[in-house]
Scaffold this motif. Structure first.
Motif, short mmCIF file in Angstrom:
data_model
loop_
_atom_site.label_atom_id
_atom_site.label_comp_id
_atom_site.label_asym_id
_atom_site.label_seq_id
_atom_site.Cartn_x
_atom_site.Cartn_y
_atom_site.Cartn_z
N VAL A 139 -31.57 4.08 -14.02
CA VAL A 139 -32.48 5.05 -13.89
C VAL A 139 -31.63 6.42 -13.91
O VAL A 139 -31.97 7.42 -14.26
CB VAL A 139 -33.39 5.07 -12.95
CG1 VAL A 139 -34.29 6.25 -12.66
CG2 VAL A 139 -34.50 3.72 -13.38
N LEU A 140 -30.81 6.36 -12.67
CA LEU A 140 -29.77 7.64 -12.57
C LEU A 140 -29.17 7.80 -13.93
O LEU A 140 -29.03 8.88 -14.34
CB LEU A 140 -28.93 7.35 -11.46
CG LEU A 140 -27.57 8.35 -11.32
CD1 LEU A 140 -28.39 9.68 -10.71
CD2 LEU A 140 -26.65 7.79 -10.35
N PHE A 141 -28.54 6.95 -14.78
CA PHE A 141 -27.73 7.06 -15.91
C PHE A 141 -28.86 7.82 -16.84
O PHE A 141 -28.51 8.91 -17.57
CB PHE A 141 -27.31 5.81 -16.57
CG PHE A 141 -26.50 5.78 -17.52
CD1 PHE A 141 -25.91 7.03 -18.16
CD2 PHE A 141 -26.39 4.64 -18.64
CE1 PHE A 141 -25.00 7.02 -18.92
CE2 PHE A 141 -25.61 4.87 -19.67
CZ PHE A 141 -24.87 6.06 -19.95
N ASN A 142 -30.14 7.25 -17.23
CA ASN A 142 -31.04 7.97 -17.98
C ASN A 142 -31.45 9.17 -17.56
O ASN A 142 -31.90 10.15 -18.45
CB ASN A 142 -32.09 6.85 -18.29
CG ASN A 142 -31.20 5.73 -19.22
OD1 ASN A 142 -30.98 6.00 -20.34
ND2 ASN A 142 -31.31 4.63 -18.83
N THR A 143 -31.57 9.55 -16.29
CA THR A 143 -32.00 10.74 -15.54
C THR A 143 -31.06 11.68 -15.97
O THR A 143 -31.26 12.89 -16.56
CB THR A 143 -32.21 10.73 -14.46
OG1 THR A 143 -33.27 9.57 -14.02
CG2 THR A 143 -32.72 11.90 -13.59
#
Lengths: 416, 416
Positions: A404-408
């Motif tokens: 989620v952090l990556f895609n955020t």
């Protein structure tokens, strides 16, 4: 190097992340499974070296600022662009867990490693930060936000018992130059911190991801109640000035104040000390603490005013004197709408269940959020336990958080 | 020797009494003015020797029983008659005053000395008793009443940290023979103890003499409240199992139970310990004490039943577990009507103001009253202070108390 359009095919490597978490947990590991890695201790320094090595392996340029923050930069396509920043801390409380802080740091490195493995750059550089001493002085994130009291180093009491000046030097910082660690608004495009929830909300609501609405502010007070010590037999009930009866009324009033406010703040009496504390003596003195937290400054003010009113009432009812001294006053930091929306969009795209919630624990994001758009991603803590050898988040949940952090970041990289 | 008809012309010597009080206060005197004369300590033994010498000077025959009670007998006109007994203790709490206990012992000796100075005997012998260790084990008065747990010497923990057996030997007693210290109903015609009030009732009511209605009984319990320690920030109010909130409800309930009963019992939470007792942690465990006292056994039972009910309610309200363990259970001892009446008659004849009140502190009379008609005479304590270097009763008040005791004996000597 290829550019961002291909990014939807990239995935973080959960096993590699998990292995790093386990590797780091060996430093300061106690017989009972807890981690003891106090900021500025030999264990902290050893762990920082290992993390620095991982940053370098992931292709980052590494430096340490005057506050001892360890900073890895992975370049972006756009020159002199603000960074997409992330990070957290790797110091622990005296008997801590292996995920608190660590997950945020290692997820940041994992994202960069994934980009590097795929010879990919984002538009913006990525900045992964290991903040110095989150668990006690918060010197690292405060220095970055410019909120350190530069003329009061004695206020920053480290857990290893040495002066903050000495401690900073141990990790490559320098108190004299602390002002140079301050970051300007505009240096970062956003700061997004991944962290274990340290609470029970996600687990009880069966949600995979928590989108943090902000980090709560805090009012912490020391209260002293002075009555009159007396013989528990010979002092009739109506002649008593019982400091513990007054304290009991106050403990319940503190709870009622929090329950009476719709935004669901928390308020706690965690410390209470009775003098003389003998079975057969009416207590003459009680010292206690009040800790109140909420996202809204208005709510904090309202709680404090209610507390002040109730103290006067209780002192009158119990024939005691009650004094209050502020211990700590921390302004809340709301998460930026743009960052919350970016996280929510990712959760929807990835099919992950989520909810919005405040962070009622302090985090580095509390301070960094004062100088840039801030957001936080929470993953569940088993039974809400933290600061304990029983702190646990599954490898899958850790991987989901990192994804989620990556895609955020990818989302923010497009929008900015 | 002359007989009792002349007695109305005899007065105790207040100055001599006062001098003895001051002389005894030199033994164990601390720099701050407090007296430290722990039972069985070298100071206690030294003080007992001095008191024994005064008994001998007053014409008494002195012996020590198996419980270490120092007993002086002054003969009476009637052979083999029961005694008019008085006395108290000369041991102190670790930081005690100079009147608590001492006044009762020295007033007894002063009465005998006055009779001796006037070559006078009463009909009944007078018995003056220095009870062993009133302040901690109450071994002396309990042995006399036959209430010692003879098969559990370990229950009698002395303040000097040595076994009760060893301690008794230091003062001429003997645990093995303890049963021989027990007195039969009929050995004493009455036991009347003069004592400082250790409370504020006489002072607030402006009375010179307190006529004790009885010594209250006591129920003392240890209560443990088990909740769940948790992060004071991340644990929402409605997910808490806050042991201190439960404890606060209990402290107030204990107060309400006492206030709700017309006989004006007292109930106190004097000891309360919070675990882990940290500002930022919801308390997971609280240990506290409850001490309840009243003259009536029925009232004590009623209070205990109410407490048991309220514990169940509070445990339910706070999602905690609450357990209760009895620490101490002492039956109340009413004062004999005949003795109260004798004291009251004397007060009226002497023109002294008086009131009736319970003794809510324990005294040797609590136990001795189980085997004979008991009464107690209280004189005022300045500001109700006791067990402190600030304990004070004026020389005039001490003399008044001794005179009332003297005339009460004369009254009982006629009536018996």
């Amino acid at each position: 190097m290829v550019t961002s359009p291909t990014l939807h095919k990239l995935f973080v490597n959960g096993e590699r992340l998990h292995n790093k978490i386990n590797e780091l947990a060996k430093i300061g590991l106690q017989p009972n499974g807890a981690i003891r890695r106090l900021a500025f201790s030999p264990e902290d320094i050893q762990a920082r070296k290992l993390v620095q090595q991982w940053m370098l392996e992931a292709g980052m340029k590494v430096s340490t600022d005057a506050a001892g923050n360890l900073i890895g930069i992975y370049p972006g396509l756009i020159e002199n662009a603000p960074t997409l920043a992330t990070g957290s801390h790797i110091d622990t409380v005296p008997s801590g867990g292996r995920f608190d802080g660590v997950l945020g740091v290692l997820a940041g490195i994992e994202i960069v490693q994934t980009l590097r493995d795929n010879n990919t750059l984002l538009n913006y550089p990525i900045e992964v930060i290991v903040f110095a001493d989150e668990e006690s002085t918060m010197i690292g994130c405060q220095a970055m936000a410019g909120t350190v009291l530069l003329d009061a180093p004695e206020r920053y009491q480290t857990k290893i018992g040495e002066s903050i000046q000495t401690c900073l030097e141990k990790i490559g910082g320098n108190w004299q130059d602390l002002i140079t660690a301050k970051r300007s608004r505009g240096d970062m495009a956003a700061f997004v911190e991944l962290h274990v929830e340290q609470g029970m909300v996600l687990e009880r609501m069966s949600k995979e991801i928590g989108i943090v609405e902000g980090v709560v502010g805090m009012r912490r007070m020391a209260i002293t109640i002075t009555g009159q010590s007396n013989h528990a037999g010979t002092t009739p009930m109506n002649m008593r000035q019982d400091a513990l009866v007054a304290a009991a009324k106050l403990v319940l009033a503190v709870q009622e104040i929090a329950l009476g406010i719709p935004s669901q703040p928390v308020a706690t009496v965690g410390y209470l000390n009775v003098v003389p504390n003998a079975v057969n003596i009416v207590p003459g003195l009680v010292e206690l603490s009040v800790d109140m937290r909420d996202l809204s400054l208005g709510c904090l003010d309202e709680m404090q005013q209610q507390l002040e009113r109730v103290i006067i009432e209780i002192a009158g009812q119990t024939d005691t004197q009650i004094s209050m001294k502020p211990l700590l006053c921390v302004e809340p930091t709301p998460a930026a709408d743009t960052v919350q929306l970016a996280i929510e969009t990712v959760c929807q795209e990835m099919g992950l269940s989520y909810c919005h919630l405040p962070s009622r624990a302090g985090h580095d994001a509390l301070e960094v959020g004062r100088i840039t758009d801030m957001g936080m991603i929470f993953v569940p803590s088993q039974a809400g336990v933290s600061h304990s050898e029983n702190e646990y988040t599954t490898p899958e949940q850790c991987t989901q958080g990192a994804s989620v952090l990556f895609n955020t970041f990818i989302g923010l990289d497009k929008h900015k």
